[in-house]
Design an enzyme around this catalytic site. Structure first.
Site, PDB file in Angstrom:
ATOM      1  N   CYS A 155     -48.890  59.713  75.303  1.00 27.71           N
ATOM      2  CA  CYS A 155     -50.255  59.267  75.006  1.00 27.71           C
ATOM      3  C   CYS A 155     -51.176  60.381  74.508  1.00 27.71           C
ATOM      4  CB  CYS A 155     -50.860  58.607  76.242  1.00 27.71           C
ATOM      5  SG  CYS A 155     -49.864  57.252  76.876  1.00 27.71           S
ATOM      6  N   HIS A 295     -60.481  60.352  77.663  1.00 29.52           N
ATOM      7  CA  HIS A 295     -59.225  59.605  77.577  1.00 29.52           C
ATOM      8  C   HIS A 295     -59.439  58.244  78.238  1.00 29.52           C
ATOM      9  CE1 HIS A 295     -55.009  58.984  77.015  1.00 29.52           C
ATOM     10  NE2 HIS A 295     -54.746  58.901  78.305  1.00 29.52           N
ATOM     11  N   HIS A 330     -55.645  50.742  74.807  1.00 27.36           N
ATOM     12  CA  HIS A 330     -54.965  52.035  74.728  1.00 27.36           C
ATOM     13  C   HIS A 330     -53.860  51.981  73.674  1.00 27.36           C
ATOM     14  CE1 HIS A 330     -53.239  55.767  75.633  1.00 27.36           C
ATOM     15  NE2 HIS A 330     -53.001  55.656  76.927  1.00 27.36           N
TER      16      HIS A 330
END
Length: 402
Positions: A155, A295, A330
């Site tokens: 990620c 994030h 995401h």
């Protein structure tokens, strides 16, 4: 040392095709997460996703080439906004590409068949896992030859791709780098894996508000798809072409934690280290950061530890922060690049986007301002963009006014 300047950006995400449409939704805090429609998943799997709508806005189109479609659109937009033609960039020996992806299932139909134990073209599931670079990046940058880098650091990959572009330009290795991240991993296998890991949202009954970064009711992230691409150029190239950059990629930092697969480091120590290294790389002090695009995954572990990391670096004077994942979900390997694009837009438009679906801040999240109400307008000199990945891969980017 050369400056790394951002001259064009492009995006595709669950709220639309094109940076104007995407940025307007992010600034408005208008969520793009919805009931999962692209694939059928298990009874106990997450039923919410951030699916990119069809180009005509009517429903969703499932295609084994979704990843390549998203990337090509965002790349074309970024190059057009930078005033460049792709053919000339590919042919330029001083041009390169660095693109990130989660690293696995970009051919959805083949990977799903592999999950069921059906070899496809003589290749079984284990072969896809053993060669993620080929399966994720085939067709994206092949025409750049050995001037292409494929990044697969989970990620954080999108952020790592952008910082690699910055390194190439700032070191003098390249004058133009097309960089970004893309993912199209909404399929049976990836949803099942992340559901079993316990990191996907449990808010299946309220899909539009299922991604709730920093909220007291956050309960996992919403898996999403899309792409963010930017053109990073040297000052020499920008001046020779007579174009106006929208932001400067002025610094970056990375840090690795091996403490836990999915949780952030205790107390945010490693996240803080990535942010501090980004500031040091840029020669910037904490007071030069006006906004942090966190994030902010909407998982308890990340939201709390990332907040602690910011507190360690900035103390009580931490700038306003938000997570645009409340809108987009995401994007996994594409997340860091898309959010860097949004960071550049925050500087360019003097607008700080809000955290969507944040009604009551989790008391364990220790910062004062998560931009929980609406977008803020005013000069934005510097932005940190954080990308923290599974298995402890952390990257932070520092963007400035050009």
């Amino acid at each position: 040392m050369a400056r790394a300047l951002i001259t064009g950006v492009g995006s595709v995400c669950p709220v639309g095709w094109g940076i104007d449409e995407c940025w307007q939704a992010v600034v408005a805090g208008r969520s793009g997460t919805a009931r999962l429609e692209i694939v059928e998943v298990g009874e106990n799997d997450c039923k919410v996703a951030g699916q990119v709508p069809a180009r005509d806005g009517d429903g969703y189109e499932s295609s084994p080439l979704r990843l390549l479609d998203f990337y090509r659109f965002a790349e074309a937009e970024a190059l057009e906004r930078a005033g460049l033609e792709r053919e000339s960039v590919v042919a330029d020996p001083r041009a390169r590409a660095a693109v990130a992806s989660h690293g696995f299932a970009w051919k959805i139909d083949e990977f799903t068949a592999g999950r069921r134990g059906e070899p496809v073209g003589g290749i079984d599931l284990s072969d896809f896992v053993r060669r993620p670079q080929q399966s994720a990046h085939e067709g994206i940058g092949a025409d750049f030859g050995d001037r292409y880098s494929g990044i697969t650091t989970a990620c954080s990959a999108g952020g790592v791709a952008v910082l690699e572009a910055g390194e190439m330009v700032r070191s003098g290795l390249a004058d133009i780098v097309v960089t970004g991240g893309v993912d199209a991993n909404i399929n049976e296998l990836i949803v099942a894996i992340h559901s079993r890991m316990g990191v996907l949202t449990s808010h299946n009954s309220t899909p539009e508000s299922a991604s709730r970064p920093f909220d007291a009711t956050h309960a996992g992230f919403v898996i999403a798809e899309g792409a963010g691409v930017m053109v990073v150029e040297s000052e020499r190239s920008v001046e020779a072409r007579g174009v106006e950059p929208i932001a400067e990629l002025s610094g970056w930092g990375t840090a690795i934690s091996t403490a836990h697969l999915t949780a952030g480091s205790e107390g945010g120590e490693i996240q803080a280290l990535a942010m501090q290294r980004a500031l040091d790389s840029a020669g910037a002090g904490p007071d030069e950061v006006d906004y942090i695009n966190m994030h902010g995954t909407s998982t308890e572990d990340n939201d709390v530890s990332e907040s602690e990391g910011v507190r360690k670096v900035f103390g009580a004077a931490a700038p306003p922060v938000s997570s645009t994942k409340g809108v987009t979900g995401h994007l996994l390997g594409g997340a860091g690049a898309l959010e860097a694009v949004f960071g550049a837009m925050a500087i360019h438009s003097s607008t700080l986007p809000p955290t969507a679906n944040l009604n009551e801040v989790d008391p364990r999240c220790c910062l004062d301002d998560y931009i929980a109400d609406r977008a803020r307008h005013g000069a934005c000199r510097g932005v940190l963009s954080n990308s923290f990945g599974l298995a402890g891969s952390n990257a932070s980017l520092m963007l400035r006014q050009p």
